[in-house]
Design a protein around this motif. Structure first.
Motif, PDB file in Angstrom:
ATOM      1  N   ALA A  26     -16.649   1.722   3.021  1.00 60.26           N
ATOM      2  CA  ALA A  26     -15.954   0.610   2.380  1.00 60.26           C
ATOM      3  C   ALA A  26     -15.890   0.821   0.874  1.00 60.26           C
ATOM      4  N   THR A  27     -16.987   1.293   0.291  1.00 65.25           N
ATOM      5  CA  THR A  27     -17.019   1.542  -1.141  1.00 65.25           C
ATOM      6  C   THR A  27     -16.066   2.673  -1.510  1.00 65.25           C
ATOM      7  N   ALA A  28     -16.041   3.720  -0.719  1.00 63.95           N
ATOM      8  CA  ALA A  28     -15.145   4.850  -0.995  1.00 63.95           C
ATOM      9  C   ALA A  28     -13.691   4.419  -0.854  1.00 63.95           C
ATOM     10  N   ALA A  29     -13.396   3.619   0.156  1.00 62.70           N
ATOM     11  CA  ALA A  29     -12.026   3.142   0.351  1.00 62.70           C
ATOM     12  C   ALA A  29     -11.614   2.234  -0.800  1.00 62.70           C
ATOM     13  N   ALA A  30     -12.499   1.337  -1.220  1.00 61.74           N
ATOM     14  CA  ALA A  30     -12.192   0.430  -2.322  1.00 61.74           C
ATOM     15  C   ALA A  30     -11.991   1.204  -3.616  1.00 61.74           C
ATOM     16  N   THR A  31     -12.799   2.221  -3.841  1.00 61.79           N
ATOM     17  CA  THR A  31     -12.662   3.047  -5.036  1.00 61.79           C
ATOM     18  C   THR A  31     -11.349   3.806  -5.012  1.00 61.79           C
ATOM     19  N   THR A  32     -10.979   4.332  -3.874  1.00 60.00           N
ATOM     20  CA  THR A  32      -9.720   5.066  -3.748  1.00 60.00           C
ATOM     21  C   THR A  32      -8.532   4.149  -4.011  1.00 60.00           C
ATOM     22  N   VAL A  33      -8.558   2.959  -3.437  1.00 52.60           N
ATOM     23  CA  VAL A  33      -7.468   1.998  -3.642  1.00 52.60           C
ATOM     24  C   VAL A  33      -7.370   1.625  -5.110  1.00 52.60           C
ATOM     25  N   ARG A  34      -8.510   1.391  -5.741  1.00 51.29           N
ATOM     26  CA  ARG A  34      -8.528   1.017  -7.161  1.00 51.29           C
ATOM     27  C   ARG A  34      -7.967   2.129  -8.018  1.00 51.29           C
ATOM     28  N   LEU A  35      -8.351   3.373  -7.732  1.00 53.29           N
ATOM     29  CA  LEU A  35      -7.856   4.515  -8.507  1.00 53.29           C
ATOM     30  C   LEU A  35      -6.355   4.712  -8.323  1.00 53.29           C
ATOM     31  N   VAL A  36      -5.876   4.530  -7.111  1.00 55.87           N
ATOM     32  CA  VAL A  36      -4.433   4.665  -6.865  1.00 55.87           C
ATOM     33  C   VAL A  36      -3.667   3.587  -7.622  1.00 55.87           C
ATOM     34  N   LYS A  37      -4.179   2.361  -7.626  1.00 53.87           N
ATOM     35  CA  LYS A  37      -3.526   1.279  -8.362  1.00 53.87           C
ATOM     36  C   LYS A  37      -3.502   1.576  -9.862  1.00 53.87           C
ATOM     37  N   GLU A  38      -4.633   2.030 -10.398  1.00 56.31           N
ATOM     38  CA  GLU A  38      -4.702   2.336 -11.826  1.00 56.31           C
ATOM     39  C   GLU A  38      -3.757   3.476 -12.186  1.00 56.31           C
ATOM     40  N   TRP A  39      -3.728   4.521 -11.371  1.00 56.05           N
ATOM     41  CA  TRP A  39      -2.867   5.668 -11.639  1.00 56.05           C
ATOM     42  C   TRP A  39      -1.402   5.259 -11.575  1.00 56.05           C
ATOM     43  N   THR A  40      -1.045   4.445 -10.598  1.00 55.79           N
ATOM     44  CA  THR A  40       0.333   3.990 -10.462  1.00 55.79           C
ATOM     45  C   THR A  40       0.744   3.141 -11.658  1.00 55.79           C
ATOM     46  N   THR A  41      -0.119   2.234 -12.073  1.00 57.85           N
ATOM     47  CA  THR A  41       0.177   1.387 -13.222  1.00 57.85           C
ATOM     48  C   THR A  41       0.339   2.228 -14.480  1.00 57.85           C
ATOM     49  N   TRP A  42      -0.553   3.172 -14.705  1.00 59.96           N
ATOM     50  CA  TRP A  42      -0.478   4.048 -15.877  1.00 59.96           C
ATOM     51  C   TRP A  42       0.818   4.853 -15.867  1.00 59.96           C
ATOM     52  N   THR A  43       1.186   5.396 -14.716  1.00 58.84           N
ATOM     53  CA  THR A  43       2.404   6.195 -14.595  1.00 58.84           C
ATOM     54  C   THR A  43       3.642   5.351 -14.871  1.00 58.84           C
ATOM     55  N   MET A  44       3.687   4.155 -14.333  1.00 63.50           N
ATOM     56  CA  MET A  44       4.852   3.301 -14.541  1.00 63.50           C
ATOM     57  C   MET A  44       4.979   2.867 -15.998  1.00 63.50           C
ATOM     58  N   LYS A  45       3.869   2.612 -16.669  1.00 64.14           N
ATOM     59  CA  LYS A  45       3.925   2.266 -18.092  1.00 64.14           C
ATOM     60  C   LYS A  45       4.461   3.430 -18.911  1.00 64.14           C
ATOM     61  N   LYS A  46       4.009   4.634 -18.617  1.00 67.09           N
ATOM     62  CA  LYS A  46       4.496   5.817 -19.345  1.00 67.09           C
ATOM     63  C   LYS A  46       5.968   6.067 -19.048  1.00 67.09           C
ATOM     64  N   ALA A  47       6.388   5.895 -17.809  1.00 69.47           N
ATOM     65  CA  ALA A  47       7.794   6.101 -17.443  1.00 69.47           C
ATOM     66  C   ALA A  47       8.687   5.088 -18.146  1.00 69.47           C
TER      67      ALA A  47
END
Length: 79
Positions: A26-47
């Protein structure tokens, strides 16, 4: 309005893994989801910044490389 899928991990019910292994998954899944959300947000801001500041220069460069070679003044004038 259509419902949005939830990205939150759901707790395990009956028959699920028990103990520390379930918590680690559960912790690994939550961490993965959080990282994907952060990466997506960062990418969209840069784009957004790239599109905002790069569109007009791109149009000017494409215009300068067109077949009848216009001057910069002709490209920038509204007529």
């Amino acid at each position: 309005m259509a419902s949005r899928p939830s990205l939150k991990s759901k707790p395990n019910g009956k028959g699920g893994k028990k103990g520390a292994a379930a918590d680690e998954d559960a912790t690994a899944a939550a961490t993965t989801v959080r990282l994907v959300k952060e990466w997506t947000t960062w990418t969209m801001k840069k784009a957004k910044v790239v599109a905002h500041y790069g569109f007009i220069p791109l149009v000017i460069v494409i215009g300068m490389n067109s077949d009848p070679k216009p001057s910069v003044f002709q490209l920038l004038s509204p007529v």
